[in-house]
Scaffold this active site. Structure first.
Site, PDB file in Angstrom:
ATOM      1  N   HIS A  80     -84.925  28.571 -66.337  1.00  0.00           N
ATOM      2  CA  HIS A  80     -84.070  29.535 -66.107  1.00  0.00           C
ATOM      3  C   HIS A  80     -84.121  30.174 -64.636  1.00  0.00           C
ATOM      4  O   HIS A  80     -85.442  30.072 -64.094  1.00  0.00           O
ATOM      5  CB  HIS A  80     -83.252  30.455 -67.056  1.00  0.00           C
ATOM      6  CG  HIS A  80     -84.330  32.216 -67.235  1.00  0.00           C
ATOM      7  ND1 HIS A  80     -84.143  32.918 -67.810  1.00  0.00           N
ATOM      8  CD2 HIS A  80     -86.240  31.584 -66.787  1.00  0.00           C
ATOM      9  CE1 HIS A  80     -85.545  33.990 -67.314  1.00  0.00           C
ATOM     10  NE2 HIS A  80     -86.026  32.970 -67.231  1.00  0.00           N
ATOM     11  N   CYS A 140     -78.076  31.718 -62.978  1.00  0.00           N
ATOM     12  CA  CYS A 140     -78.319  30.949 -64.006  1.00  0.00           C
ATOM     13  C   CYS A 140     -77.522  30.336 -64.811  1.00  0.00           C
ATOM     14  O   CYS A 140     -77.821  29.631 -65.224  1.00  0.00           O
ATOM     15  CB  CYS A 140     -78.530  32.173 -65.327  1.00  0.00           C
ATOM     16  SG  CYS A 140     -76.900  33.306 -65.377  1.00  0.00           S
ATOM     17  N   HIS A 173     -76.411  36.050 -69.438  1.00  0.00           N
ATOM     18  CA  HIS A 173     -77.061  35.632 -68.683  1.00  0.00           C
ATOM     19  C   HIS A 173     -77.509  33.821 -69.831  1.00  0.00           C
ATOM     20  O   HIS A 173     -77.043  34.465 -70.968  1.00  0.00           O
ATOM     21  CB  HIS A 173     -78.769  36.051 -68.509  1.00  0.00           C
ATOM     22  CG  HIS A 173     -79.838  35.310 -68.477  1.00  0.00           C
ATOM     23  ND1 HIS A 173     -79.620  35.275 -66.794  1.00  0.00           N
ATOM     24  CD2 HIS A 173     -81.004  35.019 -68.796  1.00  0.00           C
ATOM     25  CE1 HIS A 173     -81.149  33.911 -66.606  1.00  0.00           C
ATOM     26  NE2 HIS A 173     -81.492  34.458 -67.558  1.00  0.00           N
TER      27      HIS A 173
END
Length: 380
Positions: free
Chosen positions: A355, A295, A343
């Site tokens: 993402h 990420c 994240h």
């Protein structure tokens, strides 16, 4: 007289059944023992429900994400420390060369004194591995020229600097070793969590997997509904701001929140163009491209395209730029998730983001409400 025959019946011998009794006793004892064990044995754990499996798998992936950020941090620190160590070793080598050059110069002075018949202690002073013990002797200093005295002073300075660099390099190597150990530990943690998650999923039947997929679809549908609601709110706020600008009562930024001008919009276009081009590439923990990403690796690479160097981890990226409320998000902003900020995604507008989700998934567009939001920043 003949003997009379006996009228008594012969005694019937009754055979004992001791072995049978023993066997029966043993059998009864076994049955009793088994009954006792069955009564005292702990009941088998019930099989977890699909909802529980989903929560457990999600938790494991989240923990793996946290461990991935720890890995990224350790890897970054290790790389920085390696560069520092290499620079220190190179500097130490250069100082050693200078030290040897000065030593040769001192040696040439000593040789010249020897040829001209100077006293032996002076020659000993110049040729000594450690001339410090001779340096304070006034009678020797008096016999040296100013050039020779400068050479000795330079030697002493370089000797100290070389020793200091060696010490610094040694300490840096120790720090590098610690960083590498942390790197190995974080890597093992990631692998352990992912293995546990895969193990849970592999035990599901086809029917259970179908039910799990249905739960995921419901979760995605709810997240999409919230994204659409945010899109409507942002559109209304933008329209209101534009109307206020026309009437001369607004700032004219064209946004519902903290306007950032055309400069940011231009950078955001480059960021999102890059991010869209990565859609479909696999998530790989610790990866920074170009064929796969985690990420924070994706967000770092995307913003680099706009000339902005972001740190490697989510924990550091969240500290860059300006904090932004969810209602004021603009394309290009970074959205962070979970309480541990493990994240991150790139906001693309209308409540959606691009993402790199998790192991086994590819880079994709998704609602920002798929996970609990921690906060958002505008990097530039």
């Amino acid at each position: 007289m003949p003997a009379l025959a006996s009228h008594r019946k012969p005694r019937t011998r009754v055979r004992t059944t001791t072995p049978a009794v023993g066997l029966t006793t043993a059998a009864l004892a076994s049955v009793t023992l088994l009954s006792t064990q069955s009564a005292t044995a702990a009941p088998a754990e019930p099989k977890p429900s699909i909802e529980e499996v989903q929560k457990k798998v999600d938790a494991l992936y989240r923990q793996a994400g946290t461990a991935t950020q720890q890995y990224n941090k350790a890897k970054s620190a290790s790389a920085e420390q390696r560069s520092k160590v290499d620079a220190l070793l190179e500097a130490a080598a250069k100082r050693a060369d200078k030290l040897n050059e000065t030593r040769r110069e001192l040696g040439s002075y000593a040789a010249a004194q020897y040829r001209t018949g100077a006293i032996a202690p002076t020659a000993t002073f110049f040729l000594a591995d450690d001339p410090q013990s001779y340096f304070d002797q006034d009678q020797l200093m008096a016999r040296m020229t100013s050039q020779q005295q400068k050479a000795v002073a330079d030697f002493r300075t370089q000797q100290k600097e070389a020793a200091a660099k060696r010490v610094e390099a040694t300490k840096s190597l120790e720090t590098l070793t610690e960083s590498q150990a942390s790197l190995r530990t974080s890597k093992q943690q990631v692998q352990t969590k992912l293995t546990e998650a895969r193990s849970l999923l592999s035990k599901l039947t086809a029917e259970e997997k179908a039910r799990l997929a249905e739960l995921e679809r419901k979760k995605e549908a709810e997240a999409k509904r919230k994204a659409e609601e945010l899109a409507r709110q942002q559109a209304a706020a933008k329209e209101k701001a534009e109307q206020a600008a026309k009437e001369g009562t607004g700032s004219g930024t064209g946004t519902g929140g903290t306007g950032s001008g055309s400069g940011y919009a231009s950078k955001a276009e480059k960021v999102l163009a890059f991010a869209r081009a990565q859609i479909g590439k696999p998530y790989v923990w610790g990866a920074t491209g170009p064929s796969s990403y985690d990420c924070s690796g994706l967000t770092q690479a995307a913003w680099r395209e706009a000339g902005v160097d972001l740190p490697r981890t989510t924990w550091d990226q969240v500290e860059v730029g300006t904090r932004v409320a969810t209602a004021d998000l603009q394309p290009g902003d970074l959205v962070f998730f979970y309480d541990d900020i493990s994240h991150v995604g790139i906001y693309k507008g209308d409540g959606m983001m691009i993402h790199a989700p998790k192991p086994g998934a590819n880079v994709r567009e998704e609602s920002i409400y798929y996970m609990p939001i921690y906060g958002s920043v505008r990097p530039a």
